[in-house]
Design a protein around this motif. Structure first.
Motif, mmCIF file in Angstrom:
data_model
loop_
_atom_site.group_PDB
_atom_site.id
_atom_site.type_symbol
_atom_site.label_atom_id
_atom_site.label_comp_id
_atom_site.label_asym_id
_atom_site.label_seq_id
_atom_site.Cartn_x
_atom_site.Cartn_y
_atom_site.Cartn_z
ATOM 1 N N ASP A 151 46.569 -13.998 -60.302
ATOM 2 C CA ASP A 151 47.833 -14.439 -59.722
ATOM 3 C C ASP A 151 49.039 -13.851 -60.456
ATOM 4 O OD1 ASP A 151 46.378 -15.963 -57.947
ATOM 5 O OD2 ASP A 151 46.587 -17.821 -59.108
ATOM 6 N N GLU A 152 48.894 -13.651 -61.785
ATOM 7 C CA GLU A 152 50.038 -13.242 -62.597
ATOM 8 C C GLU A 152 50.156 -11.732 -62.762
ATOM 9 O OE1 GLU A 152 49.562 -15.302 -66.257
ATOM 10 O OE2 GLU A 152 49.720 -17.309 -65.350
ATOM 11 N N THR A 153 49.028 -11.011 -62.629
ATOM 12 C CA THR A 153 49.057 -9.562 -62.791
ATOM 13 C C THR A 153 49.599 -8.914 -61.532
ATOM 14 O OG1 THR A 153 47.139 -9.724 -64.241
ATOM 15 C CG2 THR A 153 47.653 -7.537 -63.399
ATOM 16 N N GLU A 154 50.208 -7.771 -61.694
ATOM 17 C CA GLU A 154 50.785 -7.076 -60.554
ATOM 18 C C GLU A 154 49.718 -6.857 -59.476
ATOM 19 O OE1 GLU A 154 49.749 -3.846 -63.616
ATOM 20 O OE2 GLU A 154 50.576 -5.869 -63.590
ATOM 21 N N ALA A 155 50.146 -6.951 -58.232
ATOM 22 C CA ALA A 155 49.224 -6.831 -57.106
ATOM 23 C C ALA A 155 48.552 -5.466 -57.096
ATOM 24 C CB ALA A 155 49.973 -7.048 -55.797
ATOM 25 N N GLU A 156 47.279 -5.455 -56.709
ATOM 26 C CA GLU A 156 46.559 -4.196 -56.622
ATOM 27 C C GLU A 156 46.994 -3.423 -55.378
ATOM 28 O OE1 GLU A 156 42.404 -4.301 -56.997
ATOM 29 O OE2 GLU A 156 42.387 -5.504 -58.817
ATOM 30 N N GLU A 157 46.692 -2.143 -55.381
ATOM 31 C CA GLU A 157 46.992 -1.292 -54.242
ATOM 32 C C GLU A 157 46.271 -1.814 -53.005
ATOM 33 O OE1 GLU A 157 45.998 3.320 -52.906
ATOM 34 O OE2 GLU A 157 45.693 2.649 -54.962
ATOM 35 N N PRO A 158 46.986 -1.953 -51.876
ATOM 36 C CA PRO A 158 46.334 -2.442 -50.658
ATOM 37 C C PRO A 158 45.147 -1.554 -50.267
ATOM 38 C CG PRO A 158 48.724 -2.353 -50.384
ATOM 39 C CD PRO A 158 48.401 -1.649 -51.667
ATOM 40 N N GLU A 159 44.171 -2.152 -49.626
ATOM 41 C CA GLU A 159 42.975 -1.407 -49.224
ATOM 42 C C GLU A 159 43.308 -0.475 -48.067
ATOM 43 O OE1 GLU A 159 38.463 -2.775 -48.968
ATOM 44 O OE2 GLU A 159 39.545 -3.355 -47.158
ATOM 45 N N SER A 160 43.086 0.805 -48.269
ATOM 46 C CA SER A 160 43.335 1.794 -47.229
ATOM 47 C C SER A 160 42.147 1.837 -46.267
ATOM 48 C CB SER A 160 43.531 3.170 -47.865
ATOM 49 O OG SER A 160 42.300 3.612 -48.442
ATOM 50 N N ALA A 162 40.225 4.300 -45.704
ATOM 51 C CA ALA A 162 39.126 4.978 -46.390
ATOM 52 C C ALA A 162 38.402 4.023 -47.327
ATOM 53 C CB ALA A 162 39.648 6.194 -47.156
ATOM 54 N N MET A 163 39.175 3.243 -48.107
ATOM 55 C CA MET A 163 38.559 2.281 -49.023
ATOM 56 C C MET A 163 37.760 1.233 -48.253
ATOM 57 S SD MET A 163 41.701 1.582 -51.654
ATOM 58 C CE MET A 163 42.568 2.945 -52.459
ATOM 59 N N SER A 164 38.293 0.788 -47.125
ATOM 60 C CA SER A 164 37.601 -0.213 -46.310
ATOM 61 C C SER A 164 36.273 0.330 -45.798
ATOM 62 C CB SER A 164 38.492 -0.626 -45.133
ATOM 63 O OG SER A 164 37.790 -1.482 -44.255
ATOM 64 N N LEU A 165 36.279 1.575 -45.350
ATOM 65 C CA LEU A 165 35.047 2.175 -44.829
ATOM 66 C C LEU A 165 33.990 2.299 -45.921
ATOM 67 C CD1 LEU A 165 33.388 3.575 -42.624
ATOM 68 C CD2 LEU A 165 34.551 5.729 -43.232
ATOM 69 N N VAL A 166 34.393 2.770 -47.099
ATOM 70 C CA VAL A 166 33.421 2.949 -48.172
ATOM 71 C C VAL A 166 32.918 1.593 -48.659
ATOM 72 C CG1 VAL A 166 33.003 3.909 -50.461
ATOM 73 C CG2 VAL A 166 34.425 5.156 -48.838
ATOM 74 N N ARG A 167 33.802 0.606 -48.726
ATOM 75 C CA ARG A 167 33.346 -0.741 -49.113
ATOM 76 C C ARG A 167 32.306 -1.253 -48.120
ATOM 77 N NH1 ARG A 167 34.661 -5.138 -46.889
ATOM 78 N NH2 ARG A 167 36.652 -4.369 -46.041
#
Length: 268
Positions: A151-160, A162-167
Motif C-alpha cells: 500500500d505504501e510503496t509506489e505503484a507498480e507499472e500497469p500490466e500491458s 504483452a505482460m497479460s498474455l505471458v502471465r
C-alpha cells in the motif's frame, strides 16, 4: 493439474537464500512453482528474477512475493544473501493473491522485517512453550508488513497486453503441465499464433515461449526423479512425453545427463 512440493510443516518455513541452491543452481534458476506462497527477502547482492513470465532485476532490500502455483525462477550468485519464507496455506495467512516486487527504501520498514525474521528464527530453532502459536502470530505480522508495504510503496507499472498474455501463458502451463501440450496448443488456447506468443515472451523475459515451457518441464522432471521413486518411463508418461526414449533425449539435451544418471548422482 501440476503436482507440487508438499507444504511446509508448521505455519511457515524459513530458508537462507544460499541454501536454496543446494544440489545445483537449477533449484532456483529453473522455472518452477510451489503450492504454498513464498516471500523472498533479499538483503545483499543483485540478480534477475522471473515471475509469471516477467523478468526484472532485484537488489538489496527487495521483497518479492510469489503466490501459490506461480511460475518463477531467479539467479542466486555467491554474494546474494537473504531469506525465503514459505507460508503454509493451511494456516490461513492473509497474503496477496498476485505477485509483487517491492523495493524497500525506508529504513524503518527494513528494520521491521529484519526484526520479525530474527524473532521467527528464534522460535523456529528454539523449544519454548507455545512455539507453534508464536510462529503463527509472527507469520501473521509478516503478512501485515507485506500488505502495508504494497500500500505504501509506489505503484507498480500497469500490466500491458504483452505482460497479460505471458502471465496467462504461464498460468496455462501450470494448469496443464502434465498433459503434453505443445506451444502451438497453448497459443491456440490463448487465441494467438505461436510466433506472436514467442515474440511477447521474448519482450517480457528475454526467452521464447518454447524455452520457458522446456525449462519448466525439465525442472519438474528433475523434481520427480529426486523426490519420487517413479520409474523413468513413468516420469516420461506423467510429463506427457510420447516415449521414454524421447524424454531421455530431451532431458540430456538440456542437462547434459540422462535421467538415470541425474537420479543416481544426486542420490549418491
Amino acid at each position: 493439474m501440476t503436482v507440487l512440493p508438499a507444504a511446509p510443516v508448521g505455519p511457515l518455513r524459513l530458508v537462507p537464500m544460499q541454501r536454496l541452491t543446494n544440489g545445483g543452481r537449477w533449484r532456483t534458476e529453473a522455472m518452477r512453482s510451489y503450492r504454498m506462497p513464498v516471500l523472498l527477502w533479499f538483503t545483499r547482492g543483485q540478480g534477475r528474477i522471473t515471475v509469471a513470465g516477467r523478468t526484472r532485476g532485484y537488489g538489496a532490500h527487495n521483497a518479492v512475493y510469489v503466490p501459490p502455483r506461480t511460475m518463477h525462477g531467479f539467479e542466486v550468485a555467491a554474494q546474494v544473501f537473504g531469506t525465503a519464507i514459505f507460508f503454509n496455506e493451511a494456516s490461513g495467512f492473509e497474503v496477496p493473491d498476485v505477485p509483487c516486487h517491492l523495493r524497500i527504501r525506508d529504513a524503518r520498514a527494513q528494520g521491521e522485517i529484519s526484526s520479525l525474521l530474527e524473532q521467527l528464527q528464534r522460535e523456529v530453532h528454539g523449544d519454548r512453550p507455545l512455539k507453534e502459536q508464536a510462529i503463527a502470530h509472527y507469520g501473521g505480522l509478516l503478512g501485515v508488513w507485506l500488505q502495508r508495504q504494497r500500500d505504501e510503496t509506489e505503484a507498480e507499472e500497469p500490466e500491458s497486453p504483452a505482460m497479460s498474455l505471458v502471465r496467462r501463458f504461464t498460468e496455462a502451463v501450470e494448469n496443464q503441465l502434465y498433459t503434453g501440450q505443445s506451444i502451438s496448443d497453448y497459443a491456440e488456447l490463448l487465441g494467438v499464433t505461436p510466433t506472436h506468443l514467442s515474440r511477447v515472451c521474448n519482450q517480457t523475459c528475454g526467452r521464447p515461449a518454447s524455452e520457458l515451457l522446456a525449462d519448466r518441464l525439465t525442472f519438474e522432471a528433475r523434481r520427480l526423479l529426486l523426490d519420487t521413486s517413479l520409474p523413468i518411463k513413468r516420469v516420461a508418461e506423467v510429463l506427457g512425453y510420447n516415449s521414454a526414449a524421447y524424454f531421455t533425449r530431451a532431458f540430456h539435451n538440456r542437462t547434459g545427463q540422462t535421467p538415470s544418471d541425474f537420479r543416481d548422482a544426486r542420490r549418491a
